[in-house]
Design an enzyme around this catalytic site. Structure first.
Site, short mmCIF file in Angstrom:
data_model
loop_
_atom_site.label_atom_id
_atom_site.label_comp_id
_atom_site.label_asym_id
_atom_site.label_seq_id
_atom_site.Cartn_x
_atom_site.Cartn_y
_atom_site.Cartn_z
CB CYS A 174 -6.61 5.92 -1.79
SG CYS A 174 -4.99 5.19 -1.44
CD GLU A 193 -4.10 -2.23 -2.56
OE1 GLU A 193 -4.83 -1.63 -1.74
OE2 GLU A 193 -3.51 -3.29 -2.29
#
Length: 480
Positions: free
Chosen positions: A257, A223
């Site tokens: 993110c 991720e």
């Protein structure tokens, strides 16, 4: 590194390896935990999170210098509790073997897929959301019946203390264990022969993690991040467009993110965007950097990085707009969003994920140019589109790659419990959340069961006489 430090690291690595082998051995004594035991673990985890939510908020604020408690509740605690609730409701169905069709060629036979725990899962956690990004993957790992080792970030020591105590109170080391340490410990952690490794962090570090995992052929879920664009279409209502993306940029001071990394606006509408952003930011955070609801940049190192990128842009004569008069407090490493208008592609902030309160605004002349701008760059983790144009919505959904997408919103697509989360290409690989998380940490094993009748005898040599005749008839039937 001093001799004492090297010796401590060696001891810690040895302890970590011992813990891994202990978990692996314990897993082999119970390779398929039953439904009741998995549910019990999830319920204990939920109760512990709720009991410690105030301590976690306080610890995260101490680690950041200041972090809004609401940011922590909304983005760290609440998603975990909701995900546990969702998983508990559906786990029995997920665990059930799925029946598949054997087909005429294999009949009579039964084909099913069973979902086995993979074993010991490694979880590497970044500093920006240390609760959500440790407990979030832990939930499906436990739901799938695994044991887990969690490597927490060295940049959140106060939070790590609370997390370690929280997990130690409800799990023993053979079930879930926390590992702390700096880069050397992290490297040794990712080199362990896990049955699955999930890493959340930067693309650059993700490459090292994948190399380390490759030596053990460990499956990885990465991720990562990247530069997630927000595309404001020509038809978009500017106040609404800003309203839908501003929180995504301001949450955790942009240290997320999936935060909007840059904004594409039609030529001539950049002033309207800037004016509206300033207006809405001031309404949300009236005291600017002194607002208690606005989170600090996590530490001096990250603040200095952002300040250097801002200085580089200023040196290149980039137009920079601060969104509030009280814009920077270096001593407390606090910074409100700074809007940079049409910065040069050569700037560092245009090459790397910003991960903070800097916001480039890029103007475009037509929608084709805007889409081309996105498609010519590495595939992002998130894509945000502000438009009511249904045809454009469908075009972007089908033509532009991204890990995930939100239309007329930002960031909140990550909170969809019943949908996978993950990147693509340089923004990551694999996914978790919801059922996909359960599947990620399970081995879907196909099982073919045959009875007394063995039709496979018709497919083995010698292919003479009646066998040859049967073979020809079979091939004629199946090769149609």
């Amino acid at each position: 590194m001093t001799f004492a430090t090297a010796s401590q690291d060696s001891q810690q690595i040895f302890t970590m390896q011992r813990l891994f082998h202990t978990q692996r051995n314990e897993y082999l004594t119970q390779t398929m935990p039953d439904y009741a035991s998995r549910i019990a673990k999830l319920k204990r985890l939920k109760a512990a999170l709720l009991e410690n939510k105030d301590a976690l908020c306080d610890a995260l604020s101490a680690d950041f210098g200041h972090r809004s408690h609401q940011d922590t509740l909304l983005s760290d605690i609440l998603p975990c509790v909701q995900q546990i609730n969702y998983t508990i409701k559906r786990l029995k169905k997920w665990m059930r073997p799925s029946r598949r069709h054997a087909g005429l060629l294999l009949m009579p036979a039964k084909v099913e897929v069973i979902y086995q725990p993979v074993g010991v899962v490694g979880i590497v956690v970044p500093w920006n959301f240390p609760v959500m990004l440790s407990i979030g993957p832990l939930i499906p790992a436990l739901a799938a019946g695994n044991r887990a080792m969690i490597k927490l970030s060295e940049f959140t020591p106060q939070t790590n203390q609370v997390m370690t105590a929280l997990l130690a109170a409800i799990f023993d080391d053979t079930e879930v264990v926390v590992i702390e340490g700096e880069a050397d410990i992290a490297a040794a952690f990712t080199a362990l022969p896990f049955d699955h490794l999930l890493f959340t962090g930067s693309t650059a570090v993700g490459r090292h993690v994948m190399r380390a995992a490759a030596d053990n052929l460990t499956p990885v879920t990465l991720e990562l991040g990247g530069k997630s664009p927000t595309l404001i279409a020509p038809d978009a209502d500017m106040p609404q467009a800003v309203e839908r993306m501003i929180f995504g940029k301001c949450l955790n001071a942009g240290q997320i993110c999936v935060a909007p990394d840059y904004v594409l606006v039609p030529e001539g509408k950049e002033e309207a965007f800037i004016t509206e952003f300033k207006k809405q930011f001031t309404q949300m955070y009236p005291q600017g950097v002194h607002s208690q609801d606005f989170t600090s940049v996590v530490n001096q190192r990250q603040f200095d990085r952002l300040s250097q990128w801002l200085a580089e842009a200023a040196q290149k004569n980039t137009r920079i707009e601060t969104v509030h008069p009280d814009a920077i407090n270096p001593g407390a490493h606090r910074m409100v969003p700074h809007v940079l208008v049409n910065p040069s592609d050569s700037l560092t902030l245009m090459q790397e994920e910003i991960f903070g309160p800097l916001l480039p605004v890029i103007t475009y002349s037509n929608i084709d140019e805007a889409l081309q701008y996105i498609q010519q760059r590495p595939r992002p983790l998130a894509l945000y589109l502000m438009t009511q144009d249904k045809a454009l919505q469908e075009r972007v959904k089908s033509d532009v790659h991204a890990g995930g997408m939100a239309i007329n919103d930002s960031v909140f697509h990550v909170a969809a419990d019943d949908a996978p989360f993950g990147g693509i290409g340089p923004s990551g690989m694999g996914h978790y959340h919801g059922k996909e998380g359960f599947l990620t940490f399970s081995k879907a094993k196909t099982v073919l069961t045959k009875g007394r009748i063995n039709t496979a005898k018709l497919a083995v040599p010698p292919f003479t006489g009646w066998r040859a005749t049967v073979q020809k008839l079979m091939m004629a039937f199946f090769l149609r």
